[in-house]
Design a protein around this motif. Structure first.
Motif, mmCIF file in Angstrom:
data_model
loop_
_atom_site.group_PDB
_atom_site.id
_atom_site.type_symbol
_atom_site.label_atom_id
_atom_site.label_comp_id
_atom_site.label_asym_id
_atom_site.label_seq_id
_atom_site.Cartn_x
_atom_site.Cartn_y
_atom_site.Cartn_z
ATOM 1 N N LEU A 125 35.894 -16.920 -32.799
ATOM 2 C CA LEU A 125 36.054 -17.355 -34.281
ATOM 3 C C LEU A 125 35.009 -16.323 -34.725
ATOM 4 C CD1 LEU A 125 37.478 -18.382 -36.811
ATOM 5 C CD2 LEU A 125 35.965 -20.444 -36.461
ATOM 6 N N VAL A 127 32.643 -16.147 -38.042
ATOM 7 C CA VAL A 127 32.473 -16.408 -39.507
ATOM 8 C C VAL A 127 31.017 -16.155 -39.983
ATOM 9 C CG1 VAL A 127 32.263 -18.530 -40.841
ATOM 10 C CG2 VAL A 127 33.768 -18.472 -39.097
ATOM 11 N N THR A 128 29.929 -16.304 -39.206
ATOM 12 C CA THR A 128 28.646 -15.981 -39.637
ATOM 13 C C THR A 128 28.382 -14.331 -39.636
ATOM 14 O OG1 THR A 128 28.226 -17.908 -38.227
ATOM 15 C CG2 THR A 128 26.334 -16.479 -39.015
ATOM 16 N N SER A 133 23.397 -16.267 -45.607
ATOM 17 C CA SER A 133 23.119 -17.474 -44.968
ATOM 18 C C SER A 133 24.528 -18.127 -44.049
ATOM 19 C CB SER A 133 22.455 -18.351 -45.812
ATOM 20 O OG SER A 133 22.700 -19.752 -45.542
ATOM 21 N N GLY A 134 24.167 -18.456 -43.010
ATOM 22 C CA GLY A 134 25.418 -19.186 -42.215
ATOM 23 C C GLY A 134 25.723 -20.548 -43.074
ATOM 24 N N ALA A 135 24.716 -21.128 -43.719
ATOM 25 C CA ALA A 135 24.729 -22.469 -44.414
ATOM 26 C C ALA A 135 25.489 -22.252 -45.638
ATOM 27 C CB ALA A 135 23.341 -23.136 -44.548
ATOM 28 N N TRP A 161 26.544 -13.460 -33.750
ATOM 29 C CA TRP A 161 26.596 -14.690 -32.889
ATOM 30 C C TRP A 161 27.892 -15.320 -32.828
ATOM 31 C CZ3 TRP A 161 23.131 -16.135 -29.690
ATOM 32 C CH2 TRP A 161 21.811 -15.640 -29.865
ATOM 33 N N GLN A 162 29.067 -14.467 -32.557
ATOM 34 C CA GLN A 162 30.229 -14.966 -32.001
ATOM 35 C C GLN A 162 30.545 -15.286 -30.802
ATOM 36 O OE1 GLN A 162 29.993 -12.573 -34.623
ATOM 37 N NE2 GLN A 162 30.191 -14.560 -35.603
ATOM 38 N N GLY A 163 30.628 -16.557 -30.303
ATOM 39 C CA GLY A 163 30.703 -17.041 -29.048
ATOM 40 C C GLY A 163 32.150 -16.394 -28.400
ATOM 41 N N TYR A 211 27.604 -13.218 -26.581
ATOM 42 C CA TYR A 211 27.374 -13.246 -27.827
ATOM 43 C C TYR A 211 27.074 -11.547 -28.357
ATOM 44 C CZ TYR A 211 27.270 -18.220 -28.001
ATOM 45 O OH TYR A 211 27.718 -19.534 -27.898
ATOM 46 N N PHE A 360 24.692 -24.321 -34.939
ATOM 47 C CA PHE A 360 25.870 -23.719 -35.378
ATOM 48 C C PHE A 360 27.015 -24.830 -35.882
ATOM 49 C CE2 PHE A 360 26.474 -23.519 -30.538
ATOM 50 C CZ PHE A 360 27.270 -24.792 -30.215
ATOM 51 N N ASP A 365 20.405 -29.957 -40.625
ATOM 52 C CA ASP A 365 19.747 -30.508 -41.886
ATOM 53 C C ASP A 365 20.558 -30.359 -43.235
ATOM 54 O OD1 ASP A 365 17.384 -30.716 -40.148
ATOM 55 O OD2 ASP A 365 16.727 -28.876 -40.975
HETATM 56 C C1 LIG Z 1 24.401 -20.064 -29.799
HETATM 57 C C2 LIG Z 1 24.958 -19.758 -31.269
HETATM 58 C C3 LIG Z 1 26.288 -19.710 -31.076
HETATM 59 C C4 LIG Z 1 27.014 -19.480 -32.302
HETATM 60 N N1 LIG Z 1 28.388 -19.436 -32.352
HETATM 61 C C5 LIG Z 1 29.211 -18.904 -33.694
HETATM 62 C C6 LIG Z 1 30.481 -18.651 -33.477
HETATM 63 O O1 LIG Z 1 31.237 -18.701 -32.483
HETATM 64 N N2 LIG Z 1 30.932 -18.132 -34.601
HETATM 65 C C7 LIG Z 1 30.356 -17.765 -35.673
HETATM 66 O O2 LIG Z 1 30.771 -17.333 -36.781
HETATM 67 N N3 LIG Z 1 28.903 -18.072 -35.838
HETATM 68 C C8 LIG Z 1 28.271 -18.585 -34.546
HETATM 69 N N4 LIG Z 1 26.792 -19.074 -34.610
HETATM 70 C C9 LIG Z 1 26.220 -18.804 -35.950
HETATM 71 C C10 LIG Z 1 26.065 -20.044 -36.455
HETATM 72 O O3 LIG Z 1 27.083 -20.687 -37.107
HETATM 73 C C11 LIG Z 1 24.901 -20.116 -37.664
HETATM 74 O O4 LIG Z 1 23.718 -19.643 -37.041
HETATM 75 C C12 LIG Z 1 24.703 -21.177 -38.537
HETATM 76 O O5 LIG Z 1 25.912 -21.605 -39.365
HETATM 77 C C13 LIG Z 1 23.496 -21.327 -39.307
HETATM 78 O O6 LIG Z 1 23.372 -20.082 -40.258
HETATM 79 P P1 LIG Z 1 22.329 -19.311 -40.307
HETATM 80 O O7 LIG Z 1 21.679 -18.889 -38.830
HETATM 81 O O8 LIG Z 1 22.265 -18.196 -41.228
HETATM 82 O O9 LIG Z 1 21.038 -20.219 -40.740
HETATM 83 P P2 LIG Z 1 20.680 -20.674 -42.304
HETATM 84 O O10 LIG Z 1 21.770 -20.873 -43.180
HETATM 85 O O11 LIG Z 1 19.675 -19.627 -42.774
HETATM 86 O O12 LIG Z 1 19.732 -21.739 -42.032
HETATM 87 C C14 LIG Z 1 18.563 -21.971 -41.414
HETATM 88 C C15 LIG Z 1 17.962 -23.298 -41.710
HETATM 89 O O13 LIG Z 1 17.648 -23.721 -42.962
HETATM 90 C C16 LIG Z 1 17.732 -25.192 -43.101
HETATM 91 N N5 LIG Z 1 18.725 -25.217 -44.239
HETATM 92 C C17 LIG Z 1 19.811 -24.344 -44.531
HETATM 93 N N6 LIG Z 1 20.590 -24.964 -45.772
HETATM 94 C C18 LIG Z 1 19.998 -26.202 -45.593
HETATM 95 C C19 LIG Z 1 20.376 -27.127 -46.634
HETATM 96 N N7 LIG Z 1 21.385 -26.935 -47.614
HETATM 97 N N8 LIG Z 1 19.525 -28.393 -46.687
HETATM 98 C C20 LIG Z 1 18.466 -28.328 -45.825
HETATM 99 N N9 LIG Z 1 18.445 -27.483 -44.843
HETATM 100 C C21 LIG Z 1 18.721 -26.351 -44.978
HETATM 101 C C22 LIG Z 1 18.281 -25.769 -41.819
HETATM 102 O O14 LIG Z 1 17.166 -25.988 -41.202
HETATM 103 C C23 LIG Z 1 18.665 -24.319 -40.949
HETATM 104 O O15 LIG Z 1 18.547 -24.581 -39.599
HETATM 105 C C24 LIG Z 1 26.205 -19.391 -33.558
HETATM 106 C C25 LIG Z 1 24.845 -19.460 -33.541
HETATM 107 C C26 LIG Z 1 24.242 -19.614 -32.238
HETATM 108 C C27 LIG Z 1 22.579 -19.823 -32.474
#
Ligand SMILES: Cc1cc2nc3c(=O)[nH]c(=O)nc-3n(C[C@H](O)[C@H](O)[C@H](O)COP(=O)(O)OP(=O)(O)OC[C@H]3O[C@@H](n4cnc5c(N)ncnc54)[C@H](O)[C@@H]3O)c2cc1C
Length: 475
Positions: A125, A127-128, A133-135, A161-163, A211, A360, A365
């Motif tokens: 899947l 998404v990111t 920002s994944g968040a 980072w898609q598994g 990945y 993920f 947080d």
């Molecule tokens: C091993 C692995 C497998 C993954 N598998 C998949 C996959 O299969 N498919 C896919 O699409 N994606 C995948 N991902 C991506 C993953 O879903 C994202 O990394 C995740 O959603 C976080 O997004 P980001 O890395 O952009 O972090 P950011 O959104 O930049 O967040 C970074 C940090 O900021 C803090 N933070 C952010 N928002 C808030 C808030 N509102 N309140 C408090 N603290 C906050 C947290 O500490 C967070 O860890 C994977 C990632 C990894 C490492």
């Protein structure tokens, strides 16, 4: 071919026989060991799928099993005994591919997807994105598709980072672009690998899962579009529901890993030093919490019923299950001393591989802060009953009237210091920082009321007191 006894098909066995069959398939397929420092061999993964590993995620009409949450949790748990990547791959293809594919795909898309999952290397899947920002993905997502004619779309997407990258396909989340503007609503595209350019990522751990950064810049048949819903608001909710369900189910993976940690604790840690004994018990207490979360999901979730109303619960299950499993893994690694630092040692692999579970599916947080928000808002049930929440009530008042905290496993009284903290705050006075810590407290209280044993309850209260200290310190 599905490998079974001549008379028994895994899709029709009773639950006990099916789970035994899956356990024996794992033993047979990994009889010569498993190297988690390399990609999982595709032939072994395919053999597991053909033995029926993913059948609990598959509808009966597509040849799957009967829609039992217990069976879904159990296959994830059993896979956890073979290492983090093995259960993660089960979760990716089960919860992030098969379930959305069947829910949102049309007949042709489902047939195409199932063929690639059960006869090929399967999918993942997407998404990111690397640049957003994944968040905050629903708001910030830049990947899009645009109709160039009725039969064709142009897709422009960068995902990372898609598994299961580099396998047969990705379900790619993207927004529709019309007249140069991106819609708010997110849909899925079934994108076979010939349209994807990938740059493999070298990850710190999870070496057994592929990945990559996946880029799509191509025209493809419009039949790839899976509309999550016809209306915009419902579309975003449907997108969110994919994650509510997968966060709830994720405890199957972490619980299996918890059991694997306990197994390795018994195997490697034989020290009778008092402190080591204490740490051993601390790992066991985290396992007890995991058991409560596991039981909650088996009893309160169904693969054939909606989960939209369980957002707070899903966030609680995901955060606590991953936080406690990660902590238990680190403790196991520490208790092994220098051995735990050897590259490729089981304890080292678990500690490294479990860490991204806290990132993920929503970073913990962020999810803790969301738990706070969901706790202080009226639930769908309350809204339906015309109940409006008094915003001046305290967190303690809310806790005592919120039906989600009513499944009490034993008589309990909250200690006075914790009651008084909950009475200090009304439903509106937490700042963004405090929300994270109060969210943690609410999450632990959700499990505390379900704890049958005093030992587990005492462990949770201890953690709640640490959160209270953090909350006062940051505020
Ligand atoms: C091993 C692995 C497998 C993954 N598998 C998949 C996959 O299969 N498919 C896919 O699409 N994606 C995948 N991902 C991506 C993953 O879903 C994202 O990394 C995740 O959603 C976080 O997004 P980001 O890395 O952009 O972090 P950011 O959104 O930049 O967040 C970074 C940090 O900021 C803090 N933070 C952010 N928002 C808030 C808030 N509102 N309140 C408090 N603290 C906050 C947290 O500490 C967070 O860890 C994977 C990632 C990894 C490492």
């Amino acid at each position: 071919m599905i490998h079974t006894e001549p008379s028994a098909q895994p899709s029709t066995m009773d639950t006990a026989a099916f789970l035994k069959h899956i356990e024996s398939a794992f033993r047979r397929i990994f009889s010569d060991g498993i190297d988690l420092m390399r990609y999982l061999p595709e032939d072994k993964w395919l053999a597991l799928k053909q033995a029926g590993l993913l059948l609990p995620f598959l509808d009966k009409k597509h040849g799957g099993r009967k829609g039992s949450q217990f069976e879904i949790q159990e296959v994830l748990r059993i896979a956890g005994h073979y290492g983090v990547p093995v259960t993660l791959r089960t979760g990716i293809e089960g919860a992030l591919v098969l379930q959305p594919l069947q829910e949102f795909g049309d007949e042709a898309q489902v047939a195409q997807g199932l063929d690639m999952v059960f006869k090929g290397e399967g999918g993942g899947l997407g998404v990111t994105e690397p640049e957003t920002s994944g968040a905050a993905i629903a708001r910030e997502m830049q990947s899009y598709y645009e109709y160039t004619d009725e039969q064709t779309i142009y897709v422009n997407a960068a995902k990372y980072w898609q598994g299961n990258s580099q396998s047969d396909f990705l379900l790619v989340a993207a927004k529709e672009r019309k007249n140069g503007k991106l819609a708010k609503v997110i849909n899925l595209l079934l994108v076979p690998k010939q349209y994807i350019r990938y740059e493999a990522l070298t990850s710190e751990g999870l070496r057994a899962v592929r990945y990559a950064v996946n880029r799509i810049d191509a025209e493809m048949p419009a039949a790839a579009v899976m509309k999550l819903s016809q209306s915009d608001a419902a579309g975003l909710r449907a997108f969110q529901n994919i994650f509510i369900r997968s966060r709830l189910q994720l405890v199957g993976m972490t619980h299996g890993i918890m059991e694997y940690i306990l197994e390795n604790l018994d195997r490697y840690v034989r020290n009778d030093i008092k402190f080591v004994d204490y740490e051993r018990r601390e790992i066991q207490r985290r396992h007890q919490v995991s058991e409560i979360l596991y039981r909650y999901v088996c009893h309160s979730v169904s693969p054939v019923a909606p989960v939209a109303h369980q957002l707070m619960e899903a966030n609680i299950v995901k955060t606590l299950a991953t936080e406690y499993t990660y902590a238990a893994a680190q403790m196991l690694q520490k208790l092994l001393g220098a051995k735990g630092f050897e590259r490729g040692h089981t304890a080292s692999n678990i500690a490294i591989d479990i860490r991204p579970f806290t990132i993920f599916e929503g970073p913990n947080d962020m999810l803790y802060a969301e738990i706070y928000d969901q706790f202080v808002r009226a639930t769908a049930e309350e809204k339906e009953a015309g109940i409006k929440l008094d915003k001046n009530q305290t967190l303690l008042d809310r806790l005592q009237t919120d039906a989600r905290f009513a499944a009490v496993a034993r008589d309990y009284t909250l200690p006075e210091d914790i009651r008084s903290f909950l009475q200090e705050h009304t439903l509106t006075d937490a700042c963004a920082l405090q929300k994270v810590f109060i969210g943690k407290i609410i999450a632990r209280l959700f499990v505390f009321v379900q704890a049958e044993h005093e030992d587990t309850a005492a462990f949770l209260l201890n953690d709640i007191r640490k959160d209270i200290l953090d909350c006062r310190y940051c505020g």
